[in-house]
Design an enzyme around this catalytic site. Sequence first.
Site, PDB file in Angstrom:
ATOM      1  N   VAL A 114       0.836  -1.196   0.000  1.00 44.74           N
ATOM      2  CA  VAL A 114       0.000   0.000   0.000  1.00 44.74           C
ATOM      3  C   VAL A 114       0.872   1.248   0.000  1.00 44.74           C
ATOM      4  CG1 VAL A 114      -1.766   1.272   1.281  1.00 44.74           C
ATOM      5  CG2 VAL A 114      -1.781  -1.224   1.306  1.00 44.74           C
ATOM      6  N   CYS A 115       0.572   2.160  -0.908  1.00 43.42           N
ATOM      7  CA  CYS A 115       1.278   3.435  -0.985  1.00 43.42           C
ATOM      8  C   CYS A 115       0.436   4.488  -0.280  1.00 43.42           C
ATOM      9  CB  CYS A 115       1.530   3.828  -2.441  1.00 43.42           C
ATOM     10  SG  CYS A 115       2.476   5.331  -2.601  1.00 43.42           S
ATOM     11  N   LEU A 116       0.761   4.732   0.970  1.00 42.12           N
ATOM     12  CA  LEU A 116       0.085   5.729   1.784  1.00 42.12           C
ATOM     13  C   LEU A 116       1.170   6.464   2.551  1.00 42.12           C
ATOM     14  CD1 LEU A 116      -2.779   6.689   2.633  1.00 42.12           C
ATOM     15  CD2 LEU A 116      -2.687   4.997   4.465  1.00 42.12           C
TER      16      LEU A 116
END
Length: 187
Positions: A114-116
Amino acid sequence: MLKIWSMKKEQEKAENAGEGTTAPAPKKKRVTAAQLRVQRDLAELSLGNTMTTEFPDPDNILSFILYIEPDEGMYKGGRFSFSFNVTPAFPHEPPKVLCREKIYHPNIDTEGKVCLNILREDWKPVLNLNAVIVGLQFLFLEPNASDPLNKEAADDLRNNRDGFKRNVRQAMAGGTVRGETYQRVLV
């Protein structure tokens, strides 16, 4: 906060119960700072009706699953699960979060990473699990094409929003998009 204090009192009571007896009381595991913080964060969660949590091992609150069922946006009608693994260094390190389904999303790659930003460089110890969960929920409402993990999905979103929406629906139905087969997540 009450749970933390009662947990600490029970721990002290168990330790003191062994005093004055001939057989030593079995040592109870100490509660770590990470466990106390996670317990507080979980007690403060406000998940609403679109999210639920599951604890595969009820004795381990540092590892759990979050289910998100978006009720609006392009991912409406899907059910997505994320594994949360909190390290003993929490809250000084962010939790490790992975999407358990293969989905077509610019900010989630096909391996579930996840790219957060708050799970990486913008993490601060004052942030809590609720901030991460809100961030994940927001990714389903507003996918971010400017900070992608899945560059093809990001290009679709940037260049052809209607085509991106069609690809999302096809992938959520368990179809193939750009040669990649996705899991059915529609409920």
